[in-house]
Write a protein that holds these residues in place. Structure first.
Motif, PDB file in Angstrom:
ATOM      1  N   LEU A 248      -0.534  21.534 -70.853  1.00  0.00           N
ATOM      2  CA  LEU A 248       0.648  21.964 -72.139  1.00  0.00           C
ATOM      3  C   LEU A 248      -0.270  23.353 -72.681  1.00  0.00           C
ATOM      4  O   LEU A 248      -1.331  23.497 -72.638  1.00  0.00           O
ATOM      5  CB  LEU A 248       0.517  20.762 -73.053  1.00  0.00           C
ATOM      6  CG  LEU A 248       1.777  21.000 -74.168  1.00  0.00           C
ATOM      7  CD1 LEU A 248       2.978  21.346 -73.437  1.00  0.00           C
ATOM      8  CD2 LEU A 248       1.680  20.104 -75.353  1.00  0.00           C
ATOM      9  N   GLN A 249       0.538  24.229 -72.891  1.00  0.00           N
ATOM     10  CA  GLN A 249       0.064  25.414 -73.630  1.00  0.00           C
ATOM     11  C   GLN A 249       0.286  25.424 -74.968  1.00  0.00           C
ATOM     12  O   GLN A 249       1.422  24.499 -75.394  1.00  0.00           O
ATOM     13  CB  GLN A 249       0.814  26.711 -72.912  1.00  0.00           C
ATOM     14  CG  GLN A 249       0.296  26.751 -71.220  1.00  0.00           C
ATOM     15  CD  GLN A 249       0.799  28.317 -70.686  1.00  0.00           C
ATOM     16  OE1 GLN A 249       0.076  29.003 -70.614  1.00  0.00           O
ATOM     17  NE2 GLN A 249       2.177  28.094 -70.377  1.00  0.00           N
ATOM     18  N   GLU A 250      -0.019  26.296 -75.651  1.00  0.00           N
ATOM     19  CA  GLU A 250       0.428  26.770 -77.286  1.00  0.00           C
ATOM     20  C   GLU A 250       1.560  27.199 -77.082  1.00  0.00           C
ATOM     21  O   GLU A 250       1.897  28.105 -76.264  1.00  0.00           O
ATOM     22  CB  GLU A 250      -0.794  27.250 -78.048  1.00  0.00           C
ATOM     23  CG  GLU A 250      -1.887  26.542 -78.043  1.00  0.00           C
ATOM     24  CD  GLU A 250      -2.876  26.759 -79.409  1.00  0.00           C
ATOM     25  OE1 GLU A 250      -2.179  27.213 -80.389  1.00  0.00           O
ATOM     26  OE2 GLU A 250      -3.882  26.608 -79.363  1.00  0.00           O
ATOM     27  N   HIS A 251       2.327  27.224 -78.084  1.00  0.00           N
ATOM     28  CA  HIS A 251       3.734  27.895 -78.014  1.00  0.00           C
ATOM     29  C   HIS A 251       4.101  28.653 -79.452  1.00  0.00           C
ATOM     30  O   HIS A 251       5.213  28.734 -79.476  1.00  0.00           O
ATOM     31  CB  HIS A 251       4.826  26.585 -77.705  1.00  0.00           C
ATOM     32  CG  HIS A 251       4.922  26.263 -76.264  1.00  0.00           C
ATOM     33  ND1 HIS A 251       5.571  27.029 -75.335  1.00  0.00           N
ATOM     34  CD2 HIS A 251       4.441  25.484 -75.603  1.00  0.00           C
ATOM     35  CE1 HIS A 251       5.284  26.444 -74.330  1.00  0.00           C
ATOM     36  NE2 HIS A 251       4.526  25.393 -74.170  1.00  0.00           N
ATOM     37  N   THR A 252       3.315  28.874 -80.037  1.00  0.00           N
ATOM     38  CA  THR A 252       3.536  29.600 -81.426  1.00  0.00           C
ATOM     39  C   THR A 252       3.553  30.996 -80.955  1.00  0.00           C
ATOM     40  O   THR A 252       2.829  31.325 -80.007  1.00  0.00           O
ATOM     41  CB  THR A 252       2.196  29.369 -82.340  1.00  0.00           C
ATOM     42  OG1 THR A 252       1.088  29.553 -82.011  1.00  0.00           O
ATOM     43  CG2 THR A 252       2.542  27.842 -83.159  1.00  0.00           C
ATOM     44  N   ASN A 398      -1.740  19.258 -87.629  1.00  0.00           N
ATOM     45  CA  ASN A 398      -0.734  20.457 -87.533  1.00  0.00           C
ATOM     46  C   ASN A 398      -0.085  20.869 -86.413  1.00  0.00           C
ATOM     47  O   ASN A 398       0.759  21.498 -86.362  1.00  0.00           O
ATOM     48  CB  ASN A 398      -1.504  21.568 -88.085  1.00  0.00           C
ATOM     49  CG  ASN A 398      -0.714  22.931 -88.694  1.00  0.00           C
ATOM     50  OD1 ASN A 398       0.223  22.542 -89.114  1.00  0.00           O
ATOM     51  ND2 ASN A 398      -1.389  23.944 -88.378  1.00  0.00           N
ATOM     52  N   TYR A 399      -0.934  20.657 -85.279  1.00  0.00           N
ATOM     53  CA  TYR A 399      -0.027  20.891 -83.744  1.00  0.00           C
ATOM     54  C   TYR A 399       1.193  19.846 -83.725  1.00  0.00           C
ATOM     55  O   TYR A 399       2.141  20.559 -83.195  1.00  0.00           O
ATOM     56  CB  TYR A 399      -0.950  20.247 -82.663  1.00  0.00           C
ATOM     57  CG  TYR A 399      -1.839  21.637 -82.298  1.00  0.00           C
ATOM     58  CD1 TYR A 399      -1.559  22.384 -81.778  1.00  0.00           C
ATOM     59  CD2 TYR A 399      -3.228  21.221 -82.382  1.00  0.00           C
ATOM     60  CE1 TYR A 399      -2.184  23.799 -81.422  1.00  0.00           C
ATOM     61  CE2 TYR A 399      -4.184  22.189 -82.224  1.00  0.00           C
ATOM     62  CZ  TYR A 399      -3.517  23.400 -81.696  1.00  0.00           C
ATOM     63  OH  TYR A 399      -4.444  24.338 -81.262  1.00  0.00           O
ATOM     64  N   VAL A 400       1.461  18.884 -84.398  1.00  0.00           N
ATOM     65  CA  VAL A 400       2.747  18.406 -84.119  1.00  0.00           C
ATOM     66  C   VAL A 400       3.800  18.985 -84.940  1.00  0.00           C
ATOM     67  O   VAL A 400       4.865  19.027 -84.212  1.00  0.00           O
ATOM     68  CB  VAL A 400       2.520  16.801 -85.010  1.00  0.00           C
ATOM     69  CG1 VAL A 400       3.953  15.978 -85.172  1.00  0.00           C
ATOM     70  CG2 VAL A 400       1.516  15.842 -84.437  1.00  0.00           C
ATOM     71  N   LYS A 401       3.253  19.505 -86.135  1.00  0.00           N
ATOM     72  CA  LYS A 401       4.409  20.556 -86.751  1.00  0.00           C
ATOM     73  C   LYS A 401       4.939  21.802 -85.672  1.00  0.00           C
ATOM     74  O   LYS A 401       5.730  22.208 -85.994  1.00  0.00           O
ATOM     75  CB  LYS A 401       3.804  20.758 -87.997  1.00  0.00           C
ATOM     76  CG  LYS A 401       4.828  21.655 -88.913  1.00  0.00           C
ATOM     77  CD  LYS A 401       4.512  22.196 -90.297  1.00  0.00           C
ATOM     78  CE  LYS A 401       5.398  22.972 -90.975  1.00  0.00           C
ATOM     79  NZ  LYS A 401       5.052  23.540 -92.413  1.00  0.00           N
ATOM     80  N   LYS A 402       3.757  22.490 -85.317  1.00  0.00           N
ATOM     81  CA  LYS A 402       3.869  23.379 -84.687  1.00  0.00           C
ATOM     82  C   LYS A 402       4.827  23.091 -83.310  1.00  0.00           C
ATOM     83  O   LYS A 402       5.575  24.086 -82.983  1.00  0.00           O
ATOM     84  CB  LYS A 402       2.475  24.019 -83.822  1.00  0.00           C
ATOM     85  CG  LYS A 402       1.699  24.656 -85.116  1.00  0.00           C
ATOM     86  CD  LYS A 402       0.209  25.028 -84.511  1.00  0.00           C
ATOM     87  CE  LYS A 402      -0.633  25.710 -85.547  1.00  0.00           C
ATOM     88  NZ  LYS A 402      -1.858  26.114 -84.829  1.00  0.00           N
ATOM     89  N   GLN A 404       7.063  20.835 -82.875  1.00  0.00           N
ATOM     90  CA  GLN A 404       8.203  20.388 -83.372  1.00  0.00           C
ATOM     91  C   GLN A 404       9.046  21.767 -83.774  1.00  0.00           C
ATOM     92  O   GLN A 404      10.343  21.658 -83.552  1.00  0.00           O
ATOM     93  CB  GLN A 404       8.286  19.507 -84.691  1.00  0.00           C
ATOM     94  CG  GLN A 404       9.679  18.983 -84.983  1.00  0.00           C
ATOM     95  CD  GLN A 404      10.413  18.290 -84.023  1.00  0.00           C
ATOM     96  OE1 GLN A 404       9.758  17.507 -83.384  1.00  0.00           O
ATOM     97  NE2 GLN A 404      11.767  18.457 -83.849  1.00  0.00           N
ATOM     98  N   THR A 405       8.463  22.699 -84.084  1.00  0.00           N
ATOM     99  CA  THR A 405       9.058  23.968 -84.599  1.00  0.00           C
ATOM    100  C   THR A 405       9.408  24.976 -83.307  1.00  0.00           C
ATOM    101  O   THR A 405      10.323  25.552 -83.383  1.00  0.00           O
ATOM    102  CB  THR A 405       8.094  24.771 -85.584  1.00  0.00           C
ATOM    103  OG1 THR A 405       8.065  23.786 -86.730  1.00  0.00           O
ATOM    104  CG2 THR A 405       8.850  26.243 -86.020  1.00  0.00           C
ATOM    105  N   TYR A 406       8.255  24.987 -82.627  1.00  0.00           N
ATOM    106  CA  TYR A 406       8.403  26.204 -81.434  1.00  0.00           C
ATOM    107  C   TYR A 406       8.750  25.649 -80.343  1.00  0.00           C
ATOM    108  O   TYR A 406       9.233  26.184 -79.219  1.00  0.00           O
ATOM    109  CB  TYR A 406       7.148  26.712 -81.450  1.00  0.00           C
ATOM    110  CG  TYR A 406       6.882  27.557 -82.839  1.00  0.00           C
ATOM    111  CD1 TYR A 406       7.654  28.751 -83.140  1.00  0.00           C
ATOM    112  CD2 TYR A 406       5.937  27.017 -83.770  1.00  0.00           C
ATOM    113  CE1 TYR A 406       7.446  29.610 -84.286  1.00  0.00           C
ATOM    114  CE2 TYR A 406       5.711  28.035 -85.115  1.00  0.00           C
ATOM    115  CZ  TYR A 406       6.522  29.149 -85.322  1.00  0.00           C
ATOM    116  OH  TYR A 406       6.557  29.885 -86.431  1.00  0.00           O
ATOM    117  N   TYR A 407       8.440  24.493 -79.865  1.00  0.00           N
ATOM    118  CA  TYR A 407       8.717  23.718 -78.460  1.00  0.00           C
ATOM    119  C   TYR A 407       8.833  22.263 -78.520  1.00  0.00           C
ATOM    120  O   TYR A 407       8.145  21.601 -78.308  1.00  0.00           O
ATOM    121  CB  TYR A 407       7.311  24.166 -77.883  1.00  0.00           C
ATOM    122  CG  TYR A 407       7.314  24.082 -76.203  1.00  0.00           C
ATOM    123  CD1 TYR A 407       8.341  24.878 -75.427  1.00  0.00           C
ATOM    124  CD2 TYR A 407       6.922  22.861 -75.530  1.00  0.00           C
ATOM    125  CE1 TYR A 407       8.488  24.585 -74.300  1.00  0.00           C
ATOM    126  CE2 TYR A 407       6.830  23.058 -74.138  1.00  0.00           C
ATOM    127  CZ  TYR A 407       7.550  23.518 -73.453  1.00  0.00           C
ATOM    128  OH  TYR A 407       7.957  23.571 -71.992  1.00  0.00           O
TER     129      TYR A 407
END
Length: 415
Positions: A248-252, A398-402, A404-407
């Protein structure tokens, strides 16, 4: 695993503030017991309040002159004390600065800077694709939009002869990192020609005067991505080769494309291709490649090379090949290191595992289940301060929120 040297005869100074810098500092602490010095204008969480890092805070208003002045001050002090000091960085802008200032900095430091002409090839996505073509290393079809003449009144972006959606990104990261504008992203997924024109208009108005690349979109979710990390020593020998499958990659917007979870897995063909590229261009030092498996033809296609060790370098150390040892053997001890090809299988992740599992299915989920049973390696989870334990817990949450917001759910394209 090598034993810790209780009295290392050299120091380490670094530029940067992300988890890649902490991962490097951790590698030097694990192998040599070194407390690294980090020079930064922002003391971000990954390097804050650590027992293994001494931070020199330049303040947010500091720029290149202040950074160079701090480097000179630190270098003079250490040289006067008879210390050998290794200078490292892990950002495109710093890679360019060290390359340009290497001769001056070598009055006080051991500087593993990439030669300017080699950096121009390896850090430039346009040149990278050209060289890959010469070496028969597969890449996505790539077109170029040049902004260097964008101040001319008759300038307009060129038409793109690719099937949309496409991917757009700066050809040279160092020319783009410092820009600030609404809607800025590290990489853009572009659905229509009109959307691409809008992005180019905002990029132009931000003052960007370099080049963008527009590439065909390679289908496939994050699990189709691969990471390669290599070290080439002073004699031109690749002494370290490591590969991993991304889960899995970051998505912000400003971090998209950075791996957030990976399993180290040997991909011999990718290692051979990366080594061939590095040898061909005369590269020295750490390098990191991004590759994606194209499901349409089963071919691994190289996207780019980062002329640095990369943000997630600790995956290599966690797999048993401490990255600090390769550069120390080469530049401090001035001897050759036997080539190490990482074959050990470990899970590297900065995410809460329940969150990661939500995005995995099929073979990837089975791989995660099997490898995670042996443990999870997080670069910031170390025998450090109590404050840092709290920071890591907060960062994971904080990743859970990220996501949910972006991916909020996995997609077929990874965007």
């Amino acid at each position: 695993m090598a034993t810790v040297n209780p009295d290392p005869d050299f120091d380490v100074v670094m530029l940067g503030t992300d988890i890649g810098i902490y991962g490097l500092a951790r590698a030097f602490h694990e192998r040599y017991g070194i407390v690294s010095t980090v020079i930064s204008r922002v003391v971000a969480g990954p390097v804050k309040n650590s027992r293994i890092i001494r931070v020199i805070d330049l303040g947010e208003e500091a720029g290149r002159p202040e950074t160079l002045a701090a480097l000179e001050q630190e270098g003079r002090r250490r040289k006067a004390a008879g210390r050998t000091t290794l200078l490292l960085s892990n950002a495109d802008t710093f890679s360019r600065m060290l390359s340009e200032q290497a001769e001056w900095l070598r009055q006080w430091y051991v500087v593993p800077a990439v030669d300017g002409s080699v950096l121009d090839i390896s850090a430039d996505k346009v040149e990278f694709a050209r060289v890959c073509g010469e070496l028969d290393i597969p890449t996505p079809r790539t077109l170029v939009q040049d902004f260097t003449g964008a101040d001319a009144p008759d300038w307009s972006p060129e038409d793109v002869d690719l099937t949309f959606p496409v991917v757009a990104k700066p050809a040279v990261g160092a020319a783009y990192e410092g820009l600030v504008f609404e809607g800025k992203q590290k990489i853009y997924l572009v659905d229509t020609p009109a959307q691409l024109r809008d992005i180019f208009d905002r990029v132009k108005r931000s003052g960007f005067r370099d080049r963008f690349v527009v590439q065909e979109l390679i289908p496939g979710d994050d699990t189709a991505m691969r990471s390669i990390t290599a070290y080439v020593d002073s004699s031109g020998q690749a002494t370290l080769l490591a590969t991993a499958q991304v889960l899995l990659q970051e998505h912000t917007p400003l971090a998209i494309g950075n791996p957030a979870a990976m399993v180290t897995t040997p991909f011999p063909e990718l290692m051979e291709q990366a080594e061939r590229f590095l040898t061909h261009v005369g590269y020295r030092g750490f390098a990191n490649f991004d590759v994606k498996l194209d499901p349409r033809d089963g071919v691994m296609k190289f996207f780019e090379m980062n002329p640095r060790i990369g943000r997630n370098n600790y995956y290599v150390t966690a797999a048993g090949a401490n990255v600090a040892e390769f550069i120390t053997t080469d530049l401090i001890e001035k001897r050759s290191h036997d080539q190490v090809v990482v074959r050990n299988e470990i899970l590297y992740s900065v995410l809460p595992q329940p969150l990661l599992r939500r995005y995995l299915s099929g073979e990837a989920r089975a791989l995660h289940q099997r490898v995670s049973a042996k443990g999870v390696h997080h670069p910031l989870v170390y025998r450090d301060t109590l404050w840092r334990k709290g920071y890591v817990a907060m960062a994971k949450a904080n990743y859970v929120k990220k996501y949910q917001t972006y991916y909020p759910r996995p997609t077929d394209s990874g965007f």
